[in-house]
Design a protein around this motif. Sequence first.
Motif, PDB file in Angstrom:
ATOM      1  N   LYS A 305       0.823  -1.215   0.000  1.00 26.94           N
ATOM      2  CA  LYS A 305       0.000   0.000   0.000  1.00 26.94           C
ATOM      3  C   LYS A 305       0.853   1.259   0.000  1.00 26.94           C
ATOM      4  O   LYS A 305       0.340   2.349  -0.287  1.00 26.94           O
ATOM      5  CB  LYS A 305      -0.937  -0.017   1.205  1.00 26.94           C
ATOM      6  CG  LYS A 305      -1.990  -1.114   1.114  1.00 26.94           C
ATOM      7  CD  LYS A 305      -2.948  -1.085   2.296  1.00 26.94           C
ATOM      8  CE  LYS A 305      -3.994  -2.189   2.160  1.00 26.94           C
ATOM      9  NZ  LYS A 305      -4.938  -2.213   3.308  1.00 26.94           N
ATOM     10  N   SER A 310      -3.231   0.850  -3.719  1.00 28.87           N
ATOM     11  CA  SER A 310      -3.981   0.038  -2.770  1.00 28.87           C
ATOM     12  C   SER A 310      -3.655  -1.427  -2.987  1.00 28.87           C
ATOM     13  O   SER A 310      -3.083  -1.809  -4.010  1.00 28.87           O
ATOM     14  CB  SER A 310      -5.490   0.255  -2.943  1.00 28.87           C
ATOM     15  OG  SER A 310      -5.947  -0.329  -4.153  1.00 28.87           O
ATOM     16  N   ASP A 312      -5.667  -5.401  -1.980  1.00 26.54           N
ATOM     17  CA  ASP A 312      -6.845  -6.038  -1.394  1.00 26.54           C
ATOM     18  C   ASP A 312      -6.868  -7.509  -1.769  1.00 26.54           C
ATOM     19  O   ASP A 312      -6.220  -7.929  -2.733  1.00 26.54           O
ATOM     20  CB  ASP A 312      -8.127  -5.348  -1.884  1.00 26.54           C
ATOM     21  CG  ASP A 312      -9.305  -5.573  -0.942  1.00 26.54           C
ATOM     22  OD1 ASP A 312      -9.129  -6.273   0.085  1.00 26.54           O
ATOM     23  OD2 ASP A 312     -10.402  -5.062  -1.228  1.00 26.54           O
ATOM     24  N   TYR A 313      -7.622  -8.285  -0.990  1.00 23.40           N
ATOM     25  CA  TYR A 313      -7.777  -9.710  -1.250  1.00 23.40           C
ATOM     26  C   TYR A 313      -9.046  -9.950  -2.068  1.00 23.40           C
ATOM     27  O   TYR A 313     -10.093  -9.365  -1.783  1.00 23.40           O
ATOM     28  CB  TYR A 313      -7.892 -10.487   0.064  1.00 23.40           C
ATOM     29  CG  TYR A 313      -6.623 -10.549   0.877  1.00 23.40           C
ATOM     30  CD1 TYR A 313      -5.766 -11.637   0.769  1.00 23.40           C
ATOM     31  CD2 TYR A 313      -6.281  -9.529   1.756  1.00 23.40           C
ATOM     32  CE1 TYR A 313      -4.597 -11.711   1.520  1.00 23.40           C
ATOM     33  CE2 TYR A 313      -5.120  -9.585   2.511  1.00 23.40           C
ATOM     34  CZ  TYR A 313      -4.282 -10.681   2.394  1.00 23.40           C
ATOM     35  OH  TYR A 313      -3.135 -10.749   3.128  1.00 23.40           O
ATOM     36  N   ARG A 316     -12.229 -10.875  -0.244  1.00 23.02           N
ATOM     37  CA  ARG A 316     -12.969  -9.842   0.487  1.00 23.02           C
ATOM     38  C   ARG A 316     -13.750  -8.924  -0.455  1.00 23.02           C
ATOM     39  O   ARG A 316     -14.254  -7.879  -0.034  1.00 23.02           O
ATOM     40  CB  ARG A 316     -12.004  -9.040   1.360  1.00 23.02           C
ATOM     41  CG  ARG A 316     -11.322  -9.932   2.406  1.00 23.02           C
ATOM     42  CD  ARG A 316     -10.404  -9.172   3.343  1.00 23.02           C
ATOM     43  NE  ARG A 316      -9.800 -10.092   4.309  1.00 23.02           N
ATOM     44  CZ  ARG A 316     -10.349 -10.450   5.462  1.00 23.02           C
ATOM     45  NH1 ARG A 316     -11.534  -9.941   5.797  1.00 23.02           N
ATOM     46  NH2 ARG A 316      -9.751 -11.290   6.277  1.00 23.02           N
ATOM     47  N   LYS A 317     -13.825  -9.328  -1.721  1.00 22.91           N
ATOM     48  CA  LYS A 317     -14.598  -8.572  -2.702  1.00 22.91           C
ATOM     49  C   LYS A 317     -16.038  -9.088  -2.762  1.00 22.91           C
ATOM     50  O   LYS A 317     -16.356 -10.172  -2.279  1.00 22.91           O
ATOM     51  CB  LYS A 317     -13.957  -8.689  -4.096  1.00 22.91           C
ATOM     52  CG  LYS A 317     -12.609  -8.005  -4.225  1.00 22.91           C
ATOM     53  CD  LYS A 317     -12.750  -6.495  -4.222  1.00 22.91           C
ATOM     54  CE  LYS A 317     -11.445  -5.793  -4.533  1.00 22.91           C
ATOM     55  NZ  LYS A 317     -11.588  -4.323  -4.516  1.00 22.91           N
TER      56      LYS A 317
END
Length: 524
Positions: A305, A310, A312-313, A316-317
């Motif tokens: 980050k 950014s 993200d996994y 987790r979307k």
Amino acid sequence: MSFFMSRRKWKQLFRQPMSNRIFLLMAVLWSLYMLIFLNLPVPNIPLNNVYHHGNNLNEAENINTKQDETMKFFLQRLNSFNSKYLEFSDLNLAGRLSVKDTQPIPDDKNKSSVRKHIDDISLKTVTETDHMKHDVPIMDNEEMDKWFSSRETYCRDQLQLFDNNFVHISNATINTSLASGRKGGEKINSVFNQAEIKEYYTMKPGFFQLKCNEHVPNYRFDGIKNHLSLWLQALEMVPVLPGAEQTVRDFTIAITRYEYANLYHTMTDYYNAFLLMKFFNHSPGETNILFIDGHPNGALDPVWKTLFNSSDYIGRKTKVVKYTNLAWGILGYSSPMHKHSRKNIPYIEDFSQFFLKRYNISNDKKLNCDNLTISFIWRRDYLAHPRNPTGFVTRKIKNEKELLNVTHEMYPRFTVKSSQIDLLSMKQQLQYVSNSDILVGMHGAGLTHVLFLPKHAGLIEFYPTYWSVNNVHFQTLSKWRGLHNILWKNNEIANELPNKYTYIPLSIFQVQLKTMVNKLCPDT
């Protein structure tokens, strides 16, 4: 709007440079030929053919304002004629010129501003055409020339495969319900000893979907077990994309990480992402990282980050996400940085400076032979991995204090420091190394920091009897950067002690240290 222009406009047109007049004459003749003889749609003329030909920003910056407005007026009339009498395909519409696009290019010498303005004019948004602008690769390096020359394209360039190593895909959806795996990002103490296979995704066909009437290509990626082959098997070509609950328009690099808690292997992932960001001509602030893995939270995760916009996994979307500008990243083991037989790798100094700059650190240390800085990195037990809950590590130095003392005795005027570097934040680690002239340590991931030593610096590296000097990771990084490098391998079993400690003979170390100091400062 009439295609015909006033006499004043025609006079202005013929005051254009000869190259522009020839280009416009050819465009008009070709348009009439297709209209009259072939009854085919006349393609629009994207403005970047005029203003940004060959990606020459200097040409774009130096356009005369009157010529600029006249050329745009003519192109607007031509495209208006096209849209009035012809029916355009989606591909033609992708470059259509609108009235608002006829505003002059900003009088701004900032290249990024000019490039953004040109891109905004010549490449329309996804909402208009369901097409994504295909980023113009930067090809100012032999490696990237090779990548681009190997390109295979499908589905009107929406699917592009490069060098058997990475992919660019436009307007694709990811359906997370068609894959199984851990969400990722959990606290490490909550997943001690979990099976590694749980941290990698199993995908069904349709996990990736692309609107296209072609077949998924039969393509071979580099490496025996490259997960990109599995991703390609999970790609489906469909006539209509499913409704997406979220649309991500920013440039996104999807990666699967291996040995994610190891600094060296994670550095190959950072470097790979940097290369793709550079190749597809994006800035760090508009580059995002998507983890398609379920690893728990690691000490190196926050670095993503800082380097990029950014991270993200995928776990987790939301269920269905549309990515308009997605790259499938290079496998870490296929990274140029991991190919130690190479003579060099692309942009290694650029990557080093990029990394330091993202942490607001300048690597401007000058060589001062009156006061060299000698820095030791200690390998000690520490918790970093869910499948090593005790934190036990090998290749540790038994006589740390003796090495420090003998260094002070040999060079009392020099600065001598030591650290278990994995206990520091990444910024502190970078500050520690970038202010060093000589780095000393046992072979281990911490020596990856040779990437951030000053250009005049050197590395002294130790190997125990049970570790082969054919593990040349940090020797090679030093060679690529033009740094000095000395290694020593223990051949006396008596120097190997319980719990994987190695005793470094002081007499041998003194010779190594003196040799390195003389390499940096021959008159010392």
